[in-house]
Design an enzyme around this catalytic site. Structure first.
Site, PDB file in Angstrom:
ATOM      1  N   ARG A 106     -12.221   0.502 -11.488  1.00 33.37           N
ATOM      2  CA  ARG A 106     -11.353  -0.504 -10.864  1.00 33.37           C
ATOM      3  C   ARG A 106     -12.082  -1.829 -10.671  1.00 33.37           C
ATOM      4  NH1 ARG A 106      -9.349   1.937  -5.603  1.00 33.37           N
ATOM      5  NH2 ARG A 106      -8.351  -0.077  -5.388  1.00 33.37           N
ATOM      6  N   ASP A 126      -8.967  -6.503  -3.946  1.00 38.05           N
ATOM      7  CA  ASP A 126      -9.295  -7.057  -5.259  1.00 38.05           C
ATOM      8  C   ASP A 126      -9.868  -8.477  -5.253  1.00 38.05           C
ATOM      9  OD1 ASP A 126      -7.001  -8.709  -4.897  1.00 38.05           O
ATOM     10  OD2 ASP A 126      -5.705  -7.306  -5.984  1.00 38.05           O
ATOM     11  N   HIS A 136      -8.432  -3.924   4.511  1.00 37.54           N
ATOM     12  CA  HIS A 136      -8.959  -2.700   3.895  1.00 37.54           C
ATOM     13  C   HIS A 136     -10.254  -2.943   3.137  1.00 37.54           C
ATOM     14  CE1 HIS A 136      -4.683  -0.713   4.014  1.00 37.54           C
ATOM     15  NE2 HIS A 136      -5.312  -0.663   5.185  1.00 37.54           N
ATOM     16  N   CYS A 184     -23.920   0.606   2.819  1.00 42.02           N
ATOM     17  CA  CYS A 184     -24.739   1.820   2.864  1.00 42.02           C
ATOM     18  C   CYS A 184     -24.075   2.841   3.773  1.00 42.02           C
ATOM     19  CB  CYS A 184     -26.149   1.485   3.355  1.00 42.02           C
ATOM     20  SG  CYS A 184     -27.157   2.964   3.568  1.00 42.02           S
TER      21      CYS A 184
HETATM   22  C1  BJW Z   1       5.775  -5.473  -6.345  1.00 37.17           C
HETATM   23  C2  BJW Z   1       5.560  -5.870  -7.666  1.00 37.17           C
HETATM   24  C3  BJW Z   1       5.631  -7.252  -7.954  1.00 37.17           C
HETATM   25  C4  BJW Z   1       5.365  -3.706  -7.550  1.00 37.17           C
HETATM   26  N1  BJW Z   1       5.902  -8.125  -6.991  1.00 37.17           N
HETATM   27  N2  BJW Z   1       6.042  -6.348  -5.406  1.00 37.17           N
HETATM   28  C5  BJW Z   1       0.819   5.992  11.820  1.00 37.17           C
HETATM   29  C6  BJW Z   1       1.776   6.827  11.276  1.00 37.17           C
HETATM   30  C7  BJW Z   1       1.433   7.717  10.243  1.00 37.17           C
HETATM   31  C8  BJW Z   1       0.132   7.791   9.765  1.00 37.17           C
HETATM   32  C9  BJW Z   1      -0.811   6.967  10.314  1.00 37.17           C
HETATM   33  C10 BJW Z   1      -0.471   6.092  11.334  1.00 37.17           C
HETATM   34  N3  BJW Z   1      -1.592   5.396  11.658  1.00 37.17           N
HETATM   35  C11 BJW Z   1      -2.608   5.800  10.880  1.00 37.17           C
HETATM   36  C12 BJW Z   1      -2.165   6.767  10.052  1.00 37.17           C
HETATM   37  C13 BJW Z   1      -2.965   7.486   9.019  1.00 37.17           C
HETATM   38  C14 BJW Z   1      -3.136   6.685   7.746  1.00 37.17           C
HETATM   39  C15 BJW Z   1      -1.757   6.351   7.182  1.00 37.17           C
HETATM   40  O1  BJW Z   1      -1.235   5.269   7.304  1.00 37.17           O
HETATM   41  N4  BJW Z   1      -1.150   7.302   6.492  1.00 37.17           N
HETATM   42  C16 BJW Z   1       0.189   7.121   5.922  1.00 37.17           C
HETATM   43  C17 BJW Z   1       0.090   7.020   4.400  1.00 37.17           C
HETATM   44  C18 BJW Z   1       1.047   8.261   6.345  1.00 37.17           C
HETATM   45  N5  BJW Z   1      -3.902   5.458   7.984  1.00 37.17           N
HETATM   46  C19 BJW Z   1      -5.228   5.458   8.033  1.00 37.17           C
HETATM   47  O2  BJW Z   1      -5.881   6.476   7.870  1.00 37.17           O
HETATM   48  C20 BJW Z   1      -5.910   4.124   8.286  1.00 37.17           C
HETATM   49  N6  BJW Z   1      -6.895   4.284   9.290  1.00 37.17           N
HETATM   50  C21 BJW Z   1      -6.574   4.413  10.603  1.00 37.17           C
HETATM   51  O3  BJW Z   1      -5.446   4.325  10.991  1.00 37.17           O
HETATM   52  O4  BJW Z   1      -7.674   4.626  11.418  1.00 37.17           O
HETATM   53  C22 BJW Z   1      -7.427   5.097  12.745  1.00 37.17           C
HETATM   54  C23 BJW Z   1      -7.260   6.588  12.601  1.00 37.17           C
HETATM   55  C24 BJW Z   1      -8.379   7.338  12.294  1.00 37.17           C
HETATM   56  C25 BJW Z   1      -8.246   8.728  12.172  1.00 37.17           C
HETATM   57  C26 BJW Z   1      -6.988   9.327  12.326  1.00 37.17           C
HETATM   58  C27 BJW Z   1      -5.880   8.553  12.613  1.00 37.17           C
HETATM   59  C28 BJW Z   1      -6.021   7.175  12.767  1.00 37.17           C
HETATM   60  C29 BJW Z   1      -6.679   3.665   7.054  1.00 37.17           C
HETATM   61  C30 BJW Z   1      -5.803   3.359   5.901  1.00 37.17           C
HETATM   62  C31 BJW Z   1      -6.685   2.975   4.685  1.00 37.17           C
HETATM   63  C32 BJW Z   1      -5.867   2.773   3.426  1.00 37.17           C
HETATM   64  N7  BJW Z   1      -6.755   2.652   2.323  1.00 37.17           N
HETATM   65  C33 BJW Z   1      -6.218   2.367   1.018  1.00 37.17           C
HETATM   66  C34 BJW Z   1      -7.388   2.410   0.005  1.00 37.17           C
HETATM   67  C35 BJW Z   1      -8.255   1.161   0.165  1.00 37.17           C
HETATM   68  C36 BJW Z   1      -9.395   1.132  -0.778  1.00 37.17           C
HETATM   69  C37 BJW Z   1      -8.948   1.079  -2.221  1.00 37.17           C
HETATM   70  O5  BJW Z   1      -8.246   0.162  -2.659  1.00 37.17           O
HETATM   71  O6  BJW Z   1      -9.307   2.002  -2.941  1.00 37.17           O
HETATM   72  O7  BJW Z   1      -5.591   1.091   1.000  1.00 37.17           O
HETATM   73  S1  BJW Z   1      -4.900   3.467   0.539  1.00 37.17           S
HETATM   74  C38 BJW Z   1      -3.951   2.259  -0.330  1.00 37.17           C
HETATM   75  O8  BJW Z   1      -2.686   2.049   0.338  1.00 37.17           O
HETATM   76  C39 BJW Z   1      -4.729   0.942  -0.173  1.00 37.17           C
HETATM   77  C40 BJW Z   1      -3.628  -0.034   0.066  1.00 37.17           C
HETATM   78  O9  BJW Z   1      -4.148  -1.208   0.682  1.00 37.17           O
HETATM   79  C41 BJW Z   1      -2.670   0.750   0.912  1.00 37.17           C
HETATM   80  C42 BJW Z   1      -1.275   0.194   0.930  1.00 37.17           C
HETATM   81  O10 BJW Z   1      -0.703   0.234  -0.334  1.00 37.17           O
HETATM   82  P1  BJW Z   1       0.239  -0.955  -0.810  1.00 37.17           P
HETATM   83  O11 BJW Z   1      -0.537  -2.198  -0.904  1.00 37.17           O
HETATM   84  O12 BJW Z   1       1.452  -0.978   0.009  1.00 37.17           O
HETATM   85  O13 BJW Z   1       0.537  -0.531  -2.328  1.00 37.17           O
HETATM   86  P2  BJW Z   1       1.667   0.450  -2.899  1.00 37.17           P
HETATM   87  O14 BJW Z   1       1.238   0.834  -4.270  1.00 37.17           O
HETATM   88  O15 BJW Z   1       1.949   1.556  -1.958  1.00 37.17           O
HETATM   89  O16 BJW Z   1       2.975  -0.427  -2.987  1.00 37.17           O
HETATM   90  C43 BJW Z   1       3.093  -1.489  -3.941  1.00 37.17           C
HETATM   91  C44 BJW Z   1       4.435  -2.158  -3.721  1.00 37.17           C
HETATM   92  O17 BJW Z   1       4.502  -3.298  -4.572  1.00 37.17           O
HETATM   93  C45 BJW Z   1       5.646  -1.281  -4.049  1.00 37.17           C
HETATM   94  O18 BJW Z   1       6.579  -1.343  -2.966  1.00 37.17           O
HETATM   95  C46 BJW Z   1       6.249  -1.954  -5.286  1.00 37.17           C
HETATM   96  O19 BJW Z   1       7.669  -1.863  -5.341  1.00 37.17           O
HETATM   97  C47 BJW Z   1       5.802  -3.380  -5.127  1.00 37.17           C
HETATM   98  N8  BJW Z   1       5.664  -4.164  -6.373  1.00 37.17           N
HETATM   99  N9  BJW Z   1       5.335  -4.802  -8.475  1.00 37.17           N
HETATM  100  C48 BJW Z   1       6.123  -7.702  -5.762  1.00 37.17           C
HETATM  101  N10 BJW Z   1       5.459  -7.752  -9.270  1.00 37.17           N
HETATM  102 ZN    ZN Z   2     -29.149   1.842   4.150  1.00 33.50          ZN
END
Ligand code: BJW
Ligand code: ZN
Length: 253
Positions: free
Chosen positions: A70, A104, A129, A137
């Site tokens: 990536r 990104d 994120h 590290c």
């Molecule tokens: C277009 C398009 C075009 C296409 N124009 N649009 C509350 C409720 C339920 C669960 C939780 C909660 N609070 C916390 C949680 C747990 C969890 C969570 O949210 N889980 C849910 C999935 C259920 N969250 C966490 O764990 C977070 N940490 C946290 O809360 O810490 C406290 C805690 C600790 C321990 C226990 C509990 C709480 C951390 C979340 C980290 C997310 N990390 C990632 C990876 C990052 C690194 C990497 O890139 O590799 O972040 S996951 C991934 O999803 C990435 C993204 O930033 C994130 C969001 O995705 P995004 O950007 O929305 O992308 P897509 O693909 O889902 O959507 C794309 C959209 O674009 C689509 O709608 C398309 O239609 C659209 N599209 N073309 C405009 N041309």
């Molecule tokens: Zn170190």
């Protein structure tokens, strides 16, 4: 121009404070795959397999292989018309805060492209994120620029910290990990103060970032969503524009 876009333009023009939340969809037209949906990055792997601390502890080589791929992909992509329109908004509109879930770096590159004589930092986003081009590290927390030539062919060749020898990891936030409290705190402050939240290209399912527009709504502000698909936010948004960020944002802003 459609009536909906005209209504949205009026909301933008009348807003004193704007917060923008972006997700993977804004970078789709730059060639960066999204996470969910058709062709999404998660298609062949479940998120828990690659984007969790447990996955990294279990198989750091596999996780690094995915991130190295990536990192190379993103390095060869350029900001699109959507990133540029948002950077332009941040320079021209008095109070705009960009918040991105993306790792990104394309908003930064758009800011540098659009800045001219201005300070590009004015259009840098809060990266809730983290950033894929940086390492951290896993033992001492030291941050360092990430290399493009990570050798993920064996566990022995993975990058190590120059200070303590600990295993380096991408400086991103995985599931179950806490977001930087200052960064997410500043994002919620901006959302609370905003009279308009523009939500672009996110499936709005990953928390706490997905709560940013909810905070603006609770404070009495409006929400405009830009996405070709509907999301859990759509019903609650003041306006939901169906279309791509690269086409709609220049028309809107
Ligand atoms: C277009 C398009 C075009 C296409 N124009 N649009 C509350 C409720 C339920 C669960 C939780 C909660 N609070 C916390 C949680 C747990 C969890 C969570 O949210 N889980 C849910 C999935 C259920 N969250 C966490 O764990 C977070 N940490 C946290 O809360 O810490 C406290 C805690 C600790 C321990 C226990 C509990 C709480 C951390 C979340 C980290 C997310 N990390 C990632 C990876 C990052 C690194 C990497 O890139 O590799 O972040 S996951 C991934 O999803 C990435 C993204 O930033 C994130 C969001 O995705 P995004 O950007 O929305 O992308 P897509 O693909 O889902 O959507 C794309 C959209 O674009 C689509 O709608 C398309 O239609 C659209 N599209 N073309 C405009 N041309
Ligand atoms: Zn170190």
């Amino acid at each position: 121009m459609t009536t909906e876009v005209e209504r949205a333009r009026r909301l933008v023009a009348g807003a004193e404070r704007i917060v923008v939340l972006t997700g993977a969809g804004i970078s789709a037209e730059s060639g960066v795959p999204t996470f969910r949906g058709a062709g999404g990055l998660w298609k062949s792997y479940r998120p828990e397999e690659l984007a969790t601390p447990e996955a990294f502890a279990r198989d750091p080589r596999l996780v690094w292989e995915w991130y190295a791929w990536r990192r190379g992909l993103v390095a060869n992509c350029a900001p699109n018309a959507g990133h540029l329109a948002l950077a332009h908004l941040a320079f021209t509109h008095g109070s705009t805060t960009l918040v991105t879930q993306n790792v990104d770096g394309l908003h930064h590159r758009a800011a540098e492209e659009v800045a001219g004589e201005e300070d590009p930092r004015k259009a840098f986003p809060l990266e809730v994120h983290g950033a894929i081009h940086r390492d951290r590290c896993s033992r001492c927390g030291r941050r360092s620029p990430g290399r493009l030539d990570v050798d993920a062919s064996t566990a022995e060749t993975l990058p190590r910290c120059v200070e303590c020898g600990g295993m380096l990891r991408p400086d991103v936030v995985w599931f179950g990990e806490s977001l930087d409290p200052e960064v997410i705190g500043a994002s919620f402050d901006a959302a609370r103060a905003a009279d308009l939240c523009l939500v672009v290209g996110t499936s709005a399912v990953v928390h706490p970032a997905a709560s940013v527009p909810e905070v603006t709504l609770q404070s009495g502000g409006a929400v405009i969503e830009v996405n070709p698909e509907s999301t859990p936010l759509t019903e609650r948004a003041t306006l939901s524009l169906r279309g791509s960020a690269g086409e709609l944002l220049p028309a809107l802003l």
